[in-house]
Scaffold this active site. Structure first.
Site, mmCIF file in Angstrom:
data_model
loop_
_atom_site.group_PDB
_atom_site.id
_atom_site.type_symbol
_atom_site.label_atom_id
_atom_site.label_comp_id
_atom_site.label_asym_id
_atom_site.label_seq_id
_atom_site.Cartn_x
_atom_site.Cartn_y
_atom_site.Cartn_z
ATOM 1 N N LYS A 33 0.820 -1.215 0.000
ATOM 2 C CA LYS A 33 0.000 0.000 0.000
ATOM 3 C C LYS A 33 0.856 1.270 0.000
ATOM 4 O O LYS A 33 0.479 2.277 -0.605
ATOM 5 C CB LYS A 33 -0.972 0.003 1.180
ATOM 6 C CG LYS A 33 -0.378 0.371 2.524
ATOM 7 C CD LYS A 33 -1.454 0.489 3.572
ATOM 8 C CE LYS A 33 -0.853 0.748 4.945
ATOM 9 N NZ LYS A 33 -0.174 2.037 5.081
ATOM 10 N N THR A 34 2.001 1.234 0.664
ATOM 11 C CA THR A 34 2.867 2.420 0.691
ATOM 12 C C THR A 34 3.360 2.741 -0.713
ATOM 13 O O THR A 34 3.412 3.907 -1.122
ATOM 14 C CB THR A 34 4.059 2.204 1.647
ATOM 15 O OG1 THR A 34 3.559 1.866 2.939
ATOM 16 C CG2 THR A 34 4.916 3.455 1.748
ATOM 17 N N ASP A 225 -4.073 7.728 4.477
ATOM 18 C CA ASP A 225 -3.517 6.409 4.786
ATOM 19 C C ASP A 225 -4.185 5.863 6.049
ATOM 20 O O ASP A 225 -4.611 6.633 6.912
ATOM 21 C CB ASP A 225 -2.002 6.549 4.998
ATOM 22 C CG ASP A 225 -1.293 5.209 5.097
ATOM 23 O OD1 ASP A 225 -1.879 4.191 4.683
ATOM 24 O OD2 ASP A 225 -0.148 5.194 5.583
ATOM 25 N N GLU A 226 -4.264 4.547 6.164
ATOM 26 C CA GLU A 226 -4.830 3.880 7.358
ATOM 27 C C GLU A 226 -6.210 4.446 7.695
ATOM 28 O O GLU A 226 -6.489 4.802 8.846
ATOM 29 C CB GLU A 226 -3.880 4.032 8.566
ATOM 30 C CG GLU A 226 -2.447 3.558 8.325
ATOM 31 C CD GLU A 226 -2.313 2.042 8.315
ATOM 32 O OE1 GLU A 226 -3.347 1.345 8.301
ATOM 33 O OE2 GLU A 226 -1.169 1.554 8.317
ATOM 34 N N GLN A 256 -7.358 -4.653 9.801
ATOM 35 C CA GLN A 256 -6.312 -4.153 10.697
ATOM 36 C C GLN A 256 -6.784 -2.958 11.511
ATOM 37 O O GLN A 256 -5.989 -2.144 11.971
ATOM 38 C CB GLN A 256 -5.062 -3.787 9.882
ATOM 39 C CG GLN A 256 -4.442 -4.978 9.172
ATOM 40 C CD GLN A 256 -3.137 -4.630 8.483
ATOM 41 O OE1 GLN A 256 -2.161 -4.227 9.124
ATOM 42 N NE2 GLN A 256 -3.107 -4.774 7.167
ATOM 43 N N ARG A 616 2.731 -9.632 10.792
ATOM 44 C CA ARG A 616 3.996 -8.897 10.894
ATOM 45 C C ARG A 616 5.155 -9.794 10.454
ATOM 46 O O ARG A 616 6.245 -9.316 10.165
ATOM 47 C CB ARG A 616 4.279 -8.435 12.340
ATOM 48 C CG ARG A 616 3.293 -7.472 12.979
ATOM 49 C CD ARG A 616 2.942 -6.305 12.142
ATOM 50 N NE ARG A 616 1.758 -6.563 11.340
ATOM 51 C CZ ARG A 616 1.428 -5.886 10.251
ATOM 52 N NH1 ARG A 616 2.199 -4.935 9.810
ATOM 53 N NH2 ARG A 616 0.326 -6.176 9.580
#
Length: 775
Positions: A33-34, A225-226, A256, A616
């Site tokens: 996504k980044t 973002d997020e 998330q 993670r």
């Protein structure tokens, strides 16, 4: 020009080139996504969109820095510098610096952090003579934070009988008065807390349509973002700013969403297409991070949640090993197992300590693991403890600096007016606070005229003189700030106030550490000023530095501190990745937490938290649980977490199943204490253990290295004198690892120019810089 598009898979590419209209990008864990956000912004600029018209909102400064660096590589530094990119709080603080006067605040308003807010609230509770056991500072502030994030102002509170009744039922009938007094005290001090940065931005955009129009025209393209972590206040600001052009791109993963306790509202992402009926939705489902085993297990876990957006994460990575699940007898046994497995990973897989993370649900779980790691000689770092800027000596110094730009900052003034001690007692301070309120003057303004008011206030001559001397000292600093470098002024403040002197007088290890911390912040001020002077639109002012400090989160302040195992709660691990991850304490009432088992929504958030923990891991994931655990001074039986049962056995490798079968309740105490009594052999070592620092062995210079440089420094930790030359790799406590580019200056004041991997180029005074040479 568009070669970067070739690096993307089809859904990523579609998300990048769909620039007009509302867009929701559902980004599964590890799906890049980044990269999508970065290339989307670069693509907008390459299409001719002015960077000044692009707003990108993130949740951490680190995320904003990383994206800006990546964008620079595609479109160049000059264009990237013009972007409005940063955290919600930093961007809104920037807007409020311009617009706050419309609300009656100074443009140089102070930003109160958590401790400042608690200190103010404590004073308000005392002034109102309320029972501090009923009106607990943290609980009251938590309640006020809820109000602000839901746009419930003091006026709205007083007009909502349900809220008043709820607080009365909670034995806090004067909550409304407290709320008003706290807000007024902040306003009078020209200060905002973190929640105010959102609330006041909403206020200025709502009350002043011309301001809203100005920023709608400026931010024609908005990226968030997020998005699943946004609260109601953030949601409304984004909605207002985007309402003119609707070129809004939100990126997030409902799986998330783990910050409900902080006010995050998962409905913001779940309802995006209802808010924007013509919105396009794109799912990024290919995971580039983890093995097929880890991705498969995570998918099974999250499939048990009912409230979620439709997507199926997959990966083309290798299958990977099954996930070991270790059944431990006690939490100490669990900790020993984790330590031994870390050692094996290092031997068999050549993993570094820094490539390994231990995740837990609560901070209290770290004790046993820390002890086991120390016994094994494995260096570690616990994240989430007291951050650098929360340490007392730093808070004291920052308070002095805050007074230089906002003399009405009552919180800062009361913190340092008698530190170091000047013979100004609490009784005198109480008189000043009362008089300030009665006369509707700031304490600073009152003290400027203290000679004429001292008699009326019952303050004697010598004390009056001390108060006046303090104000004159602060004023002299303010004058100096007008025509001197911020670092010079800061050093002068540290010396003149007596802070350096009082810290030097304490020669204990703790005292030495505090003095080093003060030296370090002076380094960081210089680093900040040097860095800002080199930037096109840099702000090398004291105000800019203090804003940077106030907006830093614990996670942002934590830098690489050598090759250490990372230990942290799952919440802190969000957004990170490690080749190997241990998730410990997989037990009912621990993970999921007993605090979050009351509703389906709470349980589903706990499951999302486990999903975040597992995803993670890149190559190796291990889960552990204990059949008994020490809690609140007692040993209790534990049951395996329901989340373990939800994973298909084909993904798991159950270990040690024959050990510690659940104990018979009727014989609970006897059996457990018999087992636990086998541990006294650790007792004699406890005092020694406390002195053993969790630091890696110092890295010594290679023998036979020819000194060819001009600077000799004392290598941190081992005390050896080593030569520092261009090309050396060094580690700095704050900026992490870097390479020495060059040295300059006279022999008594040598500066090292260092290119840090994450912090960029910094110029450090070797007299103050805490450097460790690696090669």
């Amino acid at each position: 020009m568009m070669k970067y598009l070739d690096e993307l898979n089809e859904p990523q590419r579609e998300a990048v080139i769909t620039t007009e209209g509302p867009l929701m990008v559902i980004a599964g864990a590890g799906s890049g996504k980044t990269r999508v956000l970065t290339y989307r912004i670069a693509h907008l600029i390459n299409k001719g969109v002015d960077p000044f018209n692009i707003l990108a909102l993130t949740f951490t400064n680190k995320a904003a820095r990383e994206m800006k660096e990546r964008i620079s590589k595609v479109v160049g530094d000059q264009e990237a510098k013009n972007l409005w990119m940063g955290t919600f709080h930093s961007i809104f603080a920037r807007i409020l610096r311009v617009e706050a006067p419309l609300l009656g605040y100074p443009s140089d308003f102070t930003i109160y952090d958590t401790q400042d807010a608690q200190s103010v609230m404590k004073k308000v509770i005392e002034e109102m003579n309320l029972d501090k056991d009923i009106y607990k500072v943290k609980q009251v502030l938590g309640r006020i934070s809820q109000f602000k994030n839901n746009l419930i102002t003091v006026r709205a509170y007083q007009n909502t009988p349900e809220l008043i009744e709820a607080d009365a039922a909670a034995m806090r009938p004067r909550m409304g008065e407290l709320y008003r007094a706290y807000v007024e005290k902040c306003f009078k001090s020209g200060a905002m807390d973190f929640d105010d940065l959102l609330l006041r931005t909403n206020e200025v955009l709502t009350r002043f349509p011309e301001v809203l129009h100005k920023y709608q025209e400026r931010f024609k393209y908005i990226l968030v973002d997020e998005y699943q972590d946004t609260n109601h206040s953030q949601y409304l600001i984004v909605k207002a700013l985007a309402s003119r052009y609707e070129n809004l791109c939100v990126v997030g993963d409902d799986a998330q969403s783990i910050y409900a306790f902080r006010g995050a509202n998962i409905r913001n992402i779940l309802s995006f297409q209802q808010d924007y009926p013509d919105a396009k939705a794109i799912s990024l489902e290919q995971n580039y991070r983890s093995t097929k085993t880890i991705v498969g297990a995570a998918n099974v876990i999250i499939s048990h949640n009912k409230e979620q957006l439709d997507k199926t994460v997959w990966t083309a990575n290798e299958q990977g090993t099954t996930i070991p699940v270790y059944r431990a007898l006690t939490d100490a046994d669990e900790a020993r197992y984790v330590a031994s497995q870390i050692f094996e990973l290092q031997m068999n897989e050549q993993l570094k300590n820094s490539e390994i993370a231990i995740l837990y649900r609560t901070n209290a779980q770290s004790r046993a693991i820390e002890e086991a790691l120390r016994k094994r000689g494995i260096p570690y770092r616990v994240y989430g403890g007291m951050s650098f800027y929360q340490r007392k000596e730093i808070k004291d110094f920052i308070a002095y600096l805050r007074l230089l730009i906002n003399q009405n900052d009552e919180e800062a003034l009361l913190r340092v007016i008698n530190y170091p001690a000047r013979g100004i007692g609490q009784t005198t301070l109480n008189k000043l606070v009362v008089a300030s309120n009665q006369m509707d003057k700031s304490i600073f303004n009152l003290l400027e005229e203290i000679p004429q008011y001292a008699g009326k206030l019952g303050i004697n001559g010598p004390t009056s003189a001390k108060l006046y001397d303090f104000i004159m000292m602060i004023k002299s600093f303010q004058v100096m700030l007008q025509n001197h470098d911020v670092y010079e002024v800061s050093m002068h403040v540290a010396k003149t106030t007596g802070l350096i002197k009082v810290l030097k007088e304490d020669d204990t290890p703790e005292g030495i550490s505090r003095l080093e911390n003060l030296q370090e912040i002076l380094n960081s001020i210089q680093g900040y000023v040097d860095e800002q002077k080199q930037l096109d639109e840099g702000d090398p002012s004291l105000s800019g530095f203090l804003e940077n400090v106030a907006l830093s989160t614990d996670a942002d302040n934590e830098d690489d501190d050598g090759d250490k195992v990372s230990m942290m709660t799952v919440h802190l691990a969000k957004g990170l990745e490690f080749p190997a991850v241990f998730i410990v304490g997989m037990e009912e009432n621990l993970f999921p937490s007993m605090m979050n088992l009351n509703t389906r929504q709470e349980l589903e958030e706990e499951r999302r938290l486990f999903y975040v923990a597992l995803t993670r891991a890149e190559k190796f994931a291990q889960l552990t649980y204990s059949v008994s655990r020490f809690r609140w001074g007692k040993i209790v039986d534990s049951e395996p977490s329901r989340f373990l049962e939800e994973i298909d056995d084909k993904y798991l490798d159950w270990k040690n199943l024959n050990v510690g079968m659940p104990l018979n309740r009727s014989g609970l105490d006897a059996n457990l204490f018999d087992d636990f009594s086998q541990v006294p052999r650790f007792e004699p070592k406890k005092k020694v253990e406390k002195k053993t620092l969790s630091r890696p062995e110092p890295v010594k210079p290679k023998p036979g290295l020819k000194p060819i440089g001009e600077a000799k420094i004392t290598n941190q930790n081992n005390g050896e004198h080593v030569n520092l030359v261009a090309g050396k790799t060094v580690v700095h406590d704050r900026f992490g690892k870097g390479k020495v580019v060059g040295l300059e200056g006279d022999p008594n004041n040598i500066k090292a120019i260092i290119q840090f991997e994450t912090a960029g180029e910094k110029k450090l005074l070797l007299n103050f810089a805490k450097l460790r040479v690696l090669d």
